[in-house]
Motif scaffolding. Structure first.
Motif, mmCIF file in Angstrom:
data_model
loop_
_atom_site.group_PDB
_atom_site.id
_atom_site.type_symbol
_atom_site.label_atom_id
_atom_site.label_comp_id
_atom_site.label_asym_id
_atom_site.label_seq_id
_atom_site.Cartn_x
_atom_site.Cartn_y
_atom_site.Cartn_z
ATOM 1 N N TYR A 194 0.836 -1.209 0.000
ATOM 2 C CA TYR A 194 0.000 0.000 0.000
ATOM 3 C C TYR A 194 0.867 1.253 0.000
ATOM 4 O O TYR A 194 0.628 2.196 -0.766
ATOM 5 N N ALA B 255 1.075 4.072 -3.031
ATOM 6 C CA ALA B 255 0.570 5.430 -2.807
ATOM 7 C C ALA B 255 1.664 6.486 -2.885
ATOM 8 O O ALA B 255 1.388 7.638 -3.193
ATOM 9 N N ALA B 256 2.915 6.112 -2.626
ATOM 10 C CA ALA B 256 3.973 7.133 -2.564
ATOM 11 C C ALA B 256 4.927 7.098 -3.759
ATOM 12 O O ALA B 256 5.312 8.147 -4.279
ATOM 13 N N HIS C 214 -5.802 0.254 4.557
ATOM 14 C CA HIS C 214 -4.935 1.055 5.420
ATOM 15 C C HIS C 214 -5.780 1.948 6.313
ATOM 16 O O HIS C 214 -6.810 2.454 5.882
ATOM 17 N N ASP D 226 -5.027 5.401 8.445
ATOM 18 C CA ASP D 226 -3.929 6.346 8.665
ATOM 19 C C ASP D 226 -3.953 6.921 10.077
ATOM 20 O O ASP D 226 -4.833 6.611 10.878
ATOM 21 N N PHE E 102 -4.742 9.673 11.194
ATOM 22 C CA PHE E 102 -5.886 10.510 11.500
ATOM 23 C C PHE E 102 -7.159 9.667 11.663
ATOM 24 O O PHE E 102 -8.212 10.192 11.969
ATOM 25 N N ASN F 220 -8.512 7.848 9.158
ATOM 26 C CA ASN F 220 -9.183 7.634 7.884
ATOM 27 C C ASN F 220 -8.982 6.189 7.440
ATOM 28 O O ASN F 220 -7.893 5.638 7.579
ATOM 29 N N ALA G 272 -16.000 16.122 -0.712
ATOM 30 C CA ALA G 272 -14.681 16.320 -1.316
ATOM 31 C C ALA G 272 -13.636 16.695 -0.271
ATOM 32 O O ALA G 272 -12.449 16.442 -0.452
ATOM 33 N N THR G 273 -14.077 17.308 0.826
ATOM 34 C CA THR G 273 -13.127 17.767 1.845
ATOM 35 C C THR G 273 -13.695 17.495 3.230
ATOM 36 O O THR G 273 -14.899 17.263 3.395
ATOM 37 N N PHE G 274 -12.824 17.562 4.215
ATOM 38 C CA PHE G 274 -13.254 17.405 5.594
ATOM 39 C C PHE G 274 -14.125 18.584 6.022
ATOM 40 O O PHE G 274 -15.111 18.423 6.730
ATOM 41 N N LEU H 193 -15.047 9.656 1.015
ATOM 42 C CA LEU H 193 -14.156 10.658 0.432
ATOM 43 C C LEU H 193 -13.252 9.933 -0.548
ATOM 44 O O LEU H 193 -12.735 8.862 -0.233
ATOM 45 N N TRP H 194 -13.059 10.498 -1.717
ATOM 46 C CA TRP H 194 -12.059 9.914 -2.618
ATOM 47 C C TRP H 194 -10.683 10.394 -2.153
ATOM 48 O O TRP H 194 -10.338 11.554 -2.328
ATOM 49 N N GLY H 195 -9.952 9.486 -1.541
ATOM 50 C CA GLY H 195 -8.690 9.856 -0.903
ATOM 51 C C GLY H 195 -7.613 10.235 -1.913
ATOM 52 O O GLY H 195 -7.723 9.959 -3.109
ATOM 53 N N SER H 196 -6.561 10.840 -1.397
ATOM 54 C CA SER H 196 -5.501 11.370 -2.249
ATOM 55 C C SER H 196 -4.670 10.261 -2.897
ATOM 56 O O SER H 196 -3.900 10.514 -3.808
ATOM 57 N N GLU I 211 -12.312 6.331 0.747
ATOM 58 C CA GLU I 211 -12.012 6.307 2.180
ATOM 59 C C GLU I 211 -13.252 6.626 2.998
ATOM 60 O O GLU I 211 -14.123 7.370 2.562
#
Lengths: 266, 266, 266
Positions: free
Chosen positions: B54, B58-59, B180, B182, B184, B186, B219-221, B232-235, B240
C-alpha cells in the motif's frame, strides 16, 4: 556521476518530536553547506550510552571511508566531560567522551583521538545544554569540509570506555550480557566469534536453564523449527537468540543490559 | 541548478530504533556514492507485505522518473523466495518477490522484471538474515549508478501477488476490504473508481449496517457535517471512510486487512 | 567543495507510518530535482498548530540563509483558509495561513508575505485533502529553484497568529503558558528574556505553589541539585522548568498548552 558531497551521519537520543534534531541539522548545514546528512538513529533511550555504542558499532562501519559520524547521547552536557573528535577505521567520529564510542574502539582501528578545544575553535559560548548544536555540529561540519583532525585540540590517550564486550567463563557457565533487543524481538548478546574463542567455548554447547541439550544454531529464520528459540550469528557479528516470526526477548524475558548466564552443556 | 544525484527511496519494516536502517543506508552509499536517499517509511508492521504494498503504491508514483525504489519487508529472507529488480512506470524497484510490489504491478505499467542472480553479481556471501544490506542495497546502488536492469539476472514473468484489489458485488452488498488506516483514523478501502465501475456500483449508493440511506460523499473534511462518518475519494485514489477532526476507524471499529461489507442502498 | 543544492526543510503532522510523507517528498523532488530535503519533524500531534509553530520557531533559524521551509499542519485543508509563501529572516516559508508561522512572525524579521494563487500557478486541481503534496510542495520547489516570491500571488498583511507568546503580570503572579514538553520532560514556557523584562520581573523571583522561596536558576543539568526542579534558559530561548535525569513535566503535572501561574516571591 555527480560529485560526492561530504557525508555526515547522525546518532542521538533526541527523538523526533522535539526541535533539537532540526536545529542540529541546521547547524550542520550551516557549518558545512551541501553536506549529505544521513540518520543512524534518534530513538535511543534517553541518556543510554550503551545503546548508542551498539548502534554506532553495528551501523557506522557500513559507510564509505571518510564519512563523519556525529553522535550525541550526552547526559553530562555542560559538565566536565571532554568532547572528542577521533579517526578510526578510515572515518571520523565526533561526540562526548562518555563511552559512546566504545564499540568503535573495540571494532575499528583507532588512529587518533583529540579533545575538542572549544575556545581555540571560537565555540566557547555554546549553549550549556546543547553542545550537539553549538559545539559538536560545527566541529563535525569543520571536519567534513576537510579540516585536519589535529586542528580541533590536543591528543587524548585515555578515552572513556563502557564494559561492552567482556563475556567470561565461570566453570560450567558462560557469563554474557544482552547488548540489544531489536524490534523483531531478537536478542543480541555480547558474544562474538572472537570472545567465544577467547573463553574456549563453541557456539554449539550453549544451553538454557530448564532445557536439555544445547540451543540449536541456525543460519536463517526459515530453517529454524517454528516456535523454538535458537541461536544465530547476527548480521552485526554478535551471537543472537531468535525465534522465527516471534519475539525471543518476550519468550525468554530478556532486555538490553541484562546479564545472561548460559549453561555449557556440550 | 546543481546536477541531480541518483535518487533512491527506502521502504522497510526495520523501524528506526535498531542498527539495520543505518547499515542499509551505509551500504547504499557505499554502492552508489553521492546517491540521494529518501525515506518512504520504516514503520511498517513487522513482516506486513500488504502494508508495504500500500505504501509503495501510494507514494512511489510521485517521484521523478528514473528513481530507484528499494523495499525490504522480507519474512522469508535466507529461504527460497526470489529477489527481484523491476522496471515499472519509468522507475526501478528492488526487493523480495513476496507480493510487496503488488500495487506497483496493479497501478503502473510494468516493463521488465528480473530475478537477482546473487552469484553472477558477486553477492553470494550476503548475510543470510540481512539481504537488505548485503544484496538489495548493492543491487539498488548498481542500478542507481546506471547499470542495465538486464545485468542483474534472468527475466521473471510470474511475480508473487497479494490479493490487494479485488472488491466484488454479492447481491445487495459490495464486498471490499480495508487497505490502510492512517494516523488521523481515515479508513482507505480497496475501492477505486475503476473497481467500483467494474462492480456496476456508484459511490453514492453505499450504506452502512444500522444506518438508513447512503453514506454521504464529500470532497473535503471541512464540508462534512461534524461528527458524521462520510466517504471521500482519498488522495491515493481509494475510497475512504472519514470523520472530520475524528477517527472513522475508531468509530467504526475497523483495522487494516479487514473485510468490509457495504449494503447497496441506492 | 561540491555545489550546494537547494535546501528544503519539512515540518508536518503526517507521522511516518502513512504514505503522505513519501508522496510529499516525491512531489518536492519532482518540482525541484536535486533539492536537499531535511526533516524538522513529522510527529506533531495531529492538527496541532501550536506545536508546529514552536518547532518551526526553535529549529528553522538554525538553517542557512535561503533555505525553504515547508510546513503542513492543515486541519482546514480544502476550506477557505489561505495558503502562504513568505520571506522572513533571510529564508522562505510555505504553508497554510492558520497560525503555524506565528513564532516566525514573532522571532524573525518578516520581509514579505504572499497568498498562493493556485489558479495562476496551474495548481487549481490539487486534491482537496492533500494540499501538502499538490499545492505547497510545487510552490516550495518553485521557490527553491529560484522563482521570485512575488510570482506566487498577491501580498498579505494580516496573516493568522496564535496567542503564542503573551505572558503577563497579574499582581503577585506571573501568568505564563507551557509551549512544549520535550522527551526528557523539560517544560518550555512562553517566557523569554524580553517578555520577562516587559513584565518587570526577573528570573530569580519565580516561585511555585506549595514551595518556599524562588525556584533556582541553573545553567546546566549537572550543576542542579539532584531531584529538585529548577529553572533553565533553554537552548530555544525560553525559560524552562527542568529536573536533572528526570521529568519536570511529570513531577509538576504539566503538559503543552497549559496555563502556568508563577507566584512572584522575590
Amino acid at each position: 556521476m555527480s560529485p560526492r558531497p561530504p557525508l555526515i551521519t547522525l546518532t542521538t537520543d533526541f527523538g523526533t518530536r522535539d526541535p533539537y534534531l532540526g536545529a542540529l541539522r541546521g547547524a550542520l548545514l550551516t557549518a558545512c553547506p551541501g553536506a549529505q546528512l544521513v540518520d543512524l538513529g534518534h530513538e535511543l533511550p534517553p541518556y543510554d550510552r550503551l545503546a548508542g555504542a551498539y548502534l554506532l558499532g553495528a551501523a557506522a562501519p557500513w559507510f564509505p571511508l571518510g564519512t563523519v559520524h556525529l553522535a550525541v547521547v550526552d547526559p553530562g552536557v555542560g559538565g566536565p566531560r571532554r568532547a572528542l573528535a577521533l579517526a578510526a577505521g578510515g572515518s571520523l567520529f565526533v561526540g562526548p567522551d562518555n563511552g559512546l564510542f566504545t564499540a568503535i574502539y573495540d571494532r575499528l582501528e583507532v588512529r587518533e583521538i583529540r579533545a575538542i578545544d572549544a575556545g581555540r575553535l571560537g565555540l566557547a559560548d555554546a549553549h550549556p545544554t546543547f553542545h550537539g548544536r553549538d559545539l559538536f555540529a560545527p566541529v563535525a561540519g569543520h571536519l567534513a569540509g576537510g579540516a585536519a583532525l589535529a586542528s580541533v585540540g590536543p591528543e587524548v590517550t585515555d578515552p572513556v570506555r563502557l564494559p561492552l564486550a567482556s563475556p567470561r567463563r565461570d566453570g560450567a557457565h558462560l557469563l554474557a550480557a544482552v547488548l540489544h533487543v531489536d524490534r523483531f524481538g531478537n536478542v543480541a548478546t555480547n558474544l562474538t566469534r572472537a570472545t567465544l574463542a577467547h573463553c574456549g567455548v563453541g557456539d554449539r554447547v550453549l544451553g538454557w536453564p530448564g532445557r536439555t541439550g544445547p540451543l540449536a544454531v541456525h543460519a536463517t529464520f526459515s530453517e529454524a523449527p517454528p516456535g523454538e528459540v535458537f541461536l544465530l550469528w547476527g548480521s552485526s557479528g554478535y551471537l543472537e537468540m531468535a525465534l522465527d516470526q516471534g519475539s525471543a526477548a518476550a519468550r525468554l524475558g530478556l532486555t538490553a543490559g541484562e546479564a545472561v548466564r548460559f549453561p555449557i552443556v556440550g
